[in-house]
Every structure is written in C-alpha cells, then in structure tokens.
Enzyme design. Sequence first.
Site, PDB file in Angstrom:
ATOM      1  N   ASN A  75      45.168  36.042  38.147  1.00  0.00           N
ATOM      2  CA  ASN A  75      44.366  36.745  37.262  1.00  0.00           C
ATOM      3  C   ASN A  75      44.379  38.340  37.770  1.00  0.00           C
ATOM      4  OD1 ASN A  75      42.427  38.372  35.896  1.00  0.00           O
ATOM      5  ND2 ASN A  75      41.551  36.278  35.150  1.00  0.00           N
TER       6      ASN A  75
ATOM      7  N   ASP B 247      43.182  41.105  36.324  1.00  0.00           N
ATOM      8  CA  ASP B 247      42.130  41.867  35.588  1.00  0.00           C
ATOM      9  C   ASP B 247      41.737  43.064  36.593  1.00  0.00           C
ATOM     10  OD1 ASP B 247      42.768  40.676  33.387  1.00  0.00           O
ATOM     11  OD2 ASP B 247      40.605  39.472  33.666  1.00  0.00           O
ATOM     12  N   HIS B 248      41.454  42.575  37.764  1.00  0.00           N
ATOM     13  CA  HIS B 248      40.566  43.340  38.677  1.00  0.00           C
ATOM     14  C   HIS B 248      41.173  44.654  39.299  1.00  0.00           C
ATOM     15  CE1 HIS B 248      36.882  41.366  38.668  1.00  0.00           C
ATOM     16  NE2 HIS B 248      37.515  40.088  39.094  1.00  0.00           N
TER      17      HIS B 248
ATOM     18  N   ARG C 289      38.217  54.957  37.966  1.00  0.00           N
ATOM     19  CA  ARG C 289      38.398  56.407  37.826  1.00  0.00           C
ATOM     20  C   ARG C 289      38.971  56.960  36.565  1.00  0.00           C
ATOM     21  NH1 ARG C 289      39.021  59.632  42.618  1.00  0.00           N
ATOM     22  NH2 ARG C 289      37.375  59.142  43.874  1.00  0.00           N
TER      23      ARG C 289
ATOM     24  N   HIS D  26      43.080  39.171  30.794  1.00  0.00           N
ATOM     25  CA  HIS D  26      41.810  38.836  29.858  1.00  0.00           C
ATOM     26  C   HIS D  26      41.648  40.215  28.940  1.00  0.00           C
ATOM     27  CE1 HIS D  26      37.348  37.537  29.150  1.00  0.00           C
ATOM     28  NE2 HIS D  26      37.798  37.823  28.020  1.00  0.00           N
TER      29      HIS D  26
ATOM     30  N   ARG E 149      39.459  42.031  26.850  1.00  0.00           N
ATOM     31  CA  ARG E 149      37.931  41.732  26.405  1.00  0.00           C
ATOM     32  C   ARG E 149      37.825  42.647  25.125  1.00  0.00           C
ATOM     33  NH1 ARG E 149      34.207  39.459  30.042  1.00  0.00           N
ATOM     34  NH2 ARG E 149      32.800  40.597  28.617  1.00  0.00           N
TER      35      ARG E 149
ATOM     36  N   ARG F 269      36.973  46.537  29.003  1.00  0.00           N
ATOM     37  CA  ARG F 269      36.504  47.175  30.117  1.00  0.00           C
ATOM     38  C   ARG F 269      37.396  47.183  31.234  1.00  0.00           C
ATOM     39  NH1 ARG F 269      32.040  42.609  32.358  1.00  0.00           N
ATOM     40  NH2 ARG F 269      31.271  42.918  30.154  1.00  0.00           N
ATOM     41  N   HIS F 270      38.508  46.398  31.142  1.00  0.00           N
ATOM     42  CA  HIS F 270      39.595  46.343  32.205  1.00  0.00           C
ATOM     43  C   HIS F 270      41.128  46.531  31.381  1.00  0.00           C
ATOM     44  CE1 HIS F 270      39.254  42.136  31.716  1.00  0.00           C
ATOM     45  NE2 HIS F 270      37.995  41.997  32.615  1.00  0.00           N
TER      46      HIS F 270
ATOM     47  N   GLU G 252      43.799  35.710  28.193  1.00  0.00           N
ATOM     48  CA  GLU G 252      42.644  35.023  27.735  1.00  0.00           C
ATOM     49  C   GLU G 252      41.941  36.047  26.914  1.00  0.00           C
ATOM     50  OE1 GLU G 252      40.157  35.341  31.246  1.00  0.00           O
ATOM     51  OE2 GLU G 252      41.296  33.831  32.591  1.00  0.00           O
TER      52      GLU G 252
ATOM     53  N   THR H  23      31.019  38.644  34.257  1.00  0.00           N
ATOM     54  CA  THR H  23      32.188  37.988  34.086  1.00  0.00           C
ATOM     55  C   THR H  23      31.928  36.666  33.173  1.00  0.00           C
ATOM     56  OG1 THR H  23      34.157  36.859  35.213  1.00  0.00           O
ATOM     57  CG2 THR H  23      31.997  36.637  36.240  1.00  0.00           C
ATOM     58  N   THR H  24      33.048  35.903  32.582  1.00  0.00           N
ATOM     59  CA  THR H  24      32.865  34.871  32.045  1.00  0.00           C
ATOM     60  C   THR H  24      31.822  33.761  32.604  1.00  0.00           C
ATOM     61  OG1 THR H  24      35.159  35.095  31.514  1.00  0.00           O
ATOM     62  CG2 THR H  24      34.172  33.334  30.468  1.00  0.00           C
TER      63      THR H  24
ATOM     64  N   GLU I 256      41.166  24.475  30.149  1.00  0.00           N
ATOM     65  CA  GLU I 256      40.746  25.048  31.540  1.00  0.00           C
ATOM     66  C   GLU I 256      39.486  24.718  31.911  1.00  0.00           C
ATOM     67  OE1 GLU I 256      42.299  29.054  32.379  1.00  0.00           O
ATOM     68  OE2 GLU I 256      40.772  29.135  34.228  1.00  0.00           O
TER      69      GLU I 256
ATOM     70  N   HIS J 104      37.833  29.775  37.806  1.00  0.00           N
ATOM     71  CA  HIS J 104      36.588  30.407  38.070  1.00  0.00           C
ATOM     72  C   HIS J 104      35.932  30.440  39.367  1.00  0.00           C
ATOM     73  CE1 HIS J 104      33.133  33.040  36.915  1.00  0.00           C
ATOM     74  NE2 HIS J 104      34.001  33.496  35.721  1.00  0.00           N
ATOM     75  N   GLY J 105      35.753  31.390  40.162  1.00  0.00           N
ATOM     76  CA  GLY J 105      35.195  31.345  41.347  1.00  0.00           C
ATOM     77  C   GLY J 105      35.872  30.685  42.454  1.00  0.00           C
TER      78      GLY J 105
ATOM     79  N   GLY K  26      41.502  34.947  40.420  1.00  0.00           N
ATOM     80  CA  GLY K  26      41.598  36.330  40.289  1.00  0.00           C
ATOM     81  C   GLY K  26      40.863  37.259  41.553  1.00  0.00           C
ATOM     82  N   GLN K  27      39.285  36.988  41.487  1.00  0.00           N
ATOM     83  CA  GLN K  27      38.721  37.809  42.113  1.00  0.00           C
ATOM     84  C   GLN K  27      38.977  37.766  43.906  1.00  0.00           C
ATOM     85  OE1 GLN K  27      35.920  40.121  41.766  1.00  0.00           O
ATOM     86  NE2 GLN K  27      35.193  40.001  43.898  1.00  0.00           N
TER      87      GLN K  27
HETATM   88  N1  PXP Z   1      39.860  31.727  34.288  1.00  0.00           N
HETATM   89  C1  PXP Z   1      39.157  32.119  33.326  1.00  0.00           C
HETATM   90  C2  PXP Z   1      39.292  31.427  31.966  1.00  0.00           C
HETATM   91  C3  PXP Z   1      38.413  33.337  33.404  1.00  0.00           C
HETATM   92  O1  PXP Z   1      37.548  33.873  32.540  1.00  0.00           O
HETATM   93  C4  PXP Z   1      38.446  33.786  35.180  1.00  0.00           C
HETATM   94  C5  PXP Z   1      37.596  35.152  35.201  1.00  0.00           C
HETATM   95  O2  PXP Z   1      38.085  36.282  34.578  1.00  0.00           O
HETATM   96  C6  PXP Z   1      39.303  33.237  35.989  1.00  0.00           C
HETATM   97  C7  PXP Z   1      40.074  32.290  35.510  1.00  0.00           C
HETATM   98  C8  PXP Z   1      39.347  33.935  37.341  1.00  0.00           C
HETATM   99  O3  PXP Z   1      38.214  33.926  37.753  1.00  0.00           O
HETATM  100  P1  PXP Z   1      38.071  34.650  39.150  1.00  0.00           P
HETATM  101  O4  PXP Z   1      38.060  35.859  39.331  1.00  0.00           O
HETATM  102  O5  PXP Z   1      36.452  34.194  39.508  1.00  0.00           O
HETATM  103  O6  PXP Z   1      38.934  33.835  40.183  1.00  0.00           O
END
Ligand code: PXP
Length: 259
Positions: free
Chosen positions: A6, A8-9, A17, A42, A44, A48-49, A69, A99-100, A150, A213-214, A235-236
């Site tokens: 992911n 997005d970050h 910036r 994603h 959104r 925002r990103h 997403e 976040t979601t 998912e 997620h996480g 992602g994160q």
């Molecule tokens: N899967 C979904 C559906 C998400 O919404 C996210 C967060 O954007 C992720 C995976 C990735 O989560 P993380 O950034 O915590 O790894």
Amino acid sequence: MLLGVNIDHIAVLREARKINDPDPLDAVSLVNRAGGDQITIHLREDRRHIHDEDARRIIENSSLPVNMECSINADVIKIVTALHPHRITLVPEKREEVTTEGGLNVVHYFDAIQSIAQQLKKEQIELSLFIDPTTLMIQKAKELDVEWVELHTGLYANVYAMLYSNLARTHHSIKELECDRVSLHVKLKDALESLQESASEARKFGIRVAAGHGLNYHNVHNILTIKEIEELNIGQSIIAKSIFIGFENAVKEMIGLIK
Ligand code: PXP
C-alpha cells in the site's frame, strides 16, 4: 503468500508539502523489482493522499495488478470503475478518521454493495470487501458472490502492540502488568481464531482471502500460519522502515518474512 504494498503514505509525505515529490508512481517499479505482487492504493473521498491523477498514472503504468480501495460513495465508484483497476476493495470511510477503522458493514450497506457488485461484474473488475472477521460478514460476502474478502487484522495488531510494545509505558506495577498480560493473551488468541475461522469459512464458499491493516515486521508471523490467507496488503510499516533502509529493501525484507 502474495504481498500487496500500500503506497498511500508516499502521497501523504508529498501532501505535507503540497508539491510533486515524492511521486507514488516511482514506487511501482521498485515494488516490482523487490518481488512484490500488487500495488494497493486508496482513493479517499477527501483525496488526502492519492489523487485521481495518481490513480490514473499508476494504473496505466503498473505492470503489477492494482488493487484500488475506495468507499461505496457513488461518485468515487464512478471514477474508480472508469480507471479499470484489476481489483476494487470496498472499505468504510469516515472523513475524521486517521486511517480505515473497522470493516465495511455489509449488512447495513447490502443493497448498495450489491448494485456495485453487479456493475463491476459487467466491467470484469474483481471485487473485494474489507470486512471484520465474523461469520455474518463472510455469509453476506457469499450472498454477494464476491471474488475476494480482505480480513481486517487491526484488532489483532492492536492487541499485539499492547502485549509486546506499549504495556511497559502504561503500567507501573508488575502485578497489574501480569494480570493484563493474561487477558491480552486471551484477546490475541481470540483475534487470531476469528481470522482463522473466517478465512476457512470464506474458502469453503470459494471466496479468496486477503488480510491487512496494522501488519508489520514483528506481528506478521502469526498471520502467516493461516494457510487460507493468500495475500497481505501492508503499507505503514513498510513505508516507515523505508525511511531508514530504503523502499526496495523494506519491501524485500517483508517478502523475506512472508515467503
Ligand atoms: N488494507 C486496507 C483495506 C486498508 O484500508 C489499509 C490501510 O490503508 C491497509 C490494508 C494497509 O494498512 P497498514 O497501512 O496499516 O499496513
């Protein structure tokens, strides 16, 4: 086990910036080179990103499948469908969230999701639902005849973090800590069992199973024991590690763990 990264970050950093650097598109070839299997982004409602233009460029230029997403908002669905990604993952979205949070309430939004599912079938775009790991959600996913679910690993990840990283900061007495550790271990076991049961139920119905997620370099090992899960979207933690060791290395290190 497949890895969707992911990205997005990368756009979050750019938006700090409001300039054109870093460009999330630059990550796509690096994920490919590192051995990743999918790009996840994603779009959104609040943009925002990732912006529409990012999504268009990434989908047009990626040699890896793109998993987009988005919420069930009709305007967003129209834009995302026209971009024709490989897969659309429907997620819940609240403007104020960081976040979601939590999975999509498939019971409440059943009719809206059904109409999106019918539309995406015509367009030959795979549909996935980001859901909490419960029997009810899997049952609804079956009724909707989706290709993927998912499973939300957020609860598992939160309990894991409380057990192995945060407790020391919030607790002073060892006795209290021990007591909490016992209940947290039970919660962790329950969270993993829900993921295992939901993954098995989904597979029985012929639904393919992703999770995310996480998830990070410390907690992913337990998820790998659930054989029905085919793919992780992370992602994160990958982007965070890439600050110190580089993006390609961070992706490779995660692939090393999951493969
Ligand atoms: N899967 C979904 C559906 C998400 O919404 C996210 C967060 O954007 C992720 C995976 C990735 O989560 P993380 O950034 O915590 O790894």
